[in-house]
Design a protein around this motif. Structure first.
Motif, PDB file in Angstrom:
ATOM      1  N   ARG A 130       0.830  -1.212   0.000  1.00 34.17           N
ATOM      2  CA  ARG A 130       0.000   0.000   0.000  1.00 34.17           C
ATOM      3  C   ARG A 130       0.859   1.254   0.000  1.00 34.17           C
ATOM      4  O   ARG A 130       0.578   2.206  -0.709  1.00 34.17           O
ATOM      5  N   LEU A 131       1.926   1.266   0.800  1.00 36.70           N
ATOM      6  CA  LEU A 131       2.791   2.459   0.826  1.00 36.70           C
ATOM      7  C   LEU A 131       3.426   2.682  -0.544  1.00 36.70           C
ATOM      8  O   LEU A 131       3.459   3.806  -1.049  1.00 36.70           O
ATOM      9  N   ARG A 132       3.910   1.593  -1.141  1.00 34.78           N
ATOM     10  CA  ARG A 132       4.547   1.754  -2.458  1.00 34.78           C
ATOM     11  C   ARG A 132       3.565   2.352  -3.466  1.00 34.78           C
ATOM     12  O   ARG A 132       3.950   3.132  -4.338  1.00 34.78           O
ATOM     13  N   GLU A 133       2.286   1.970  -3.333  1.00 42.52           N
ATOM     14  CA  GLU A 133       1.282   2.493  -4.273  1.00 42.52           C
ATOM     15  C   GLU A 133       0.903   3.946  -3.957  1.00 42.52           C
ATOM     16  O   GLU A 133       0.542   4.709  -4.840  1.00 42.52           O
ATOM     17  N   ARG A 134       0.993   4.295  -2.680  1.00 41.59           N
ATOM     18  CA  ARG A 134       0.510   5.623  -2.241  1.00 41.59           C
ATOM     19  C   ARG A 134       1.505   6.747  -2.564  1.00 41.59           C
ATOM     20  O   ARG A 134       1.121   7.905  -2.669  1.00 41.59           O
TER      21      ARG A 134
END
Ligand code: SAM
Length: 265
Positions: A130-134
């Motif tokens: 999720r962090l990588r996508e955000r």
């Protein structure tokens, strides 16, 4: 006496891999040791983020360096996260991690720790994904400019800032530190939040061959810097025990500030 220009030149030999080894593996990042400093930082950040008061559209991490631990709780509360650093080598290190490239630093233990604090029973890999996508962008920053992100963001102001070990590590003296805080405050909406982690009583740190001087701050100096324009919502400090001292810096402690920008002065 150092100058902003001399500090910038000194940073040209900053080695991200050495910096990560000095600070983000045991003993400083030992999740089995309740005295370890990285778990302390993660808890401070997680507690502020659990207050329900922080959130919005954009979070900017001022001067990420080669690290992401500082946004592991906060990123969940924003639609978009912007990482920044002064040095291209650090921005490349961040991109290596974002793209899961070989040789990227392993933030898994820190992410796992934040998942435990948050207590939702989520596997850490899901948070990592999720962090990588955000993260939408990794861009340059210079906190000594009145517009620290140049034209990248202007004229937009953001809902929150995170910053860790930045202002004291690139300012030649206390007035320059306070001015740099004022510069990044200009990026923040009235009522917006800043989560700041900093060194206490540190005069230098090493990152490979680079020996960087820092403004040595007391707790009082740290708090006082927020007198103009902020309400301090939480302030915590940590004294480095003997077991956390390393030969690559002389920090005596760490501060955590959660501050909210006043609606108007
Ligand atoms: N945020 C990371 C952390 O928590 O470990 C890294 C902090 S590192 C101690 C200090 C950082 O200051 C480096 O990443 C360096 O690139 C950055 N820096 C140096 N000069 C700067 C400037 N003028 N404006 C913004 N950042 C600067």
């Amino acid at each position: 006496m150092s100058t902003i220009k001399a500090i910038a030149e000194n940073y040209q030999t900053f080695n991200p891999a050495a910096y990560l080894q000095n600070n983000y593996v045991p003993p400083r990042a030992d999740f089995s040791n309740p005295d370890s400093v990285v778990p302390w930082k993660l808890k401070c950040l997680a507690d502020a983020c659990a207050s329900g008061e922080i959130g919005g559209q954009i979070l900017v991490d001022i001067d990420s360096g080669p690290t992401v631990y500082q946004v592991l709780s906060a990123f969940e509360l924003f639609k978009e996260v912007i990482l920044t650093d002064f040095l291209a080598v650090n921005r490349e290190e961040l991109k290596k991690w974002l793209h899961d490239e070989p040789g990227a630093f392993d933030w898994g233990p820190s992410i796992n720790q934040v998942c435990s604090i948050e207590g939702k029973g989520e596997p850490w890999q899901a948070k990592q994904k999720r962090l990588r996508e955000r993260v939408s962008r990794v861009i340059p920053v210079n906190v000594h400019q009145s517009c620290p992100l140049g034209t990248e963001l202007a004229p937009v102001t953001v809902d929150a800032l995170v910053s860790s070990f930045c202002l004291e590590a690139c300012s030649p003296n206390y007035p320059a530190f306070v001015k740099a805080l004022g510069n990044i405050t200009g990026l923040l909406k009235p009522g917006g939040h800043v989560l700041m982690i900093g060194a206490l009583e540190e005069s230098y740190y090493m990152a490979g061959e680079a020996r960087l001087s820092a403004v040595s701050l007391t707790e009082e100096m740290t708090r006082k810097a927020y007198d103009v324009g902020y309400i301090i919502r939480d302030f915590r400090s940590y004294t480095l025990p003997e077991s956390m001292t390393v030969d690559t810096d002389d920090a005596k402690g760490v501060s955590f500030v959660w501050a909210q920008k006043k609606e108007s002065d």
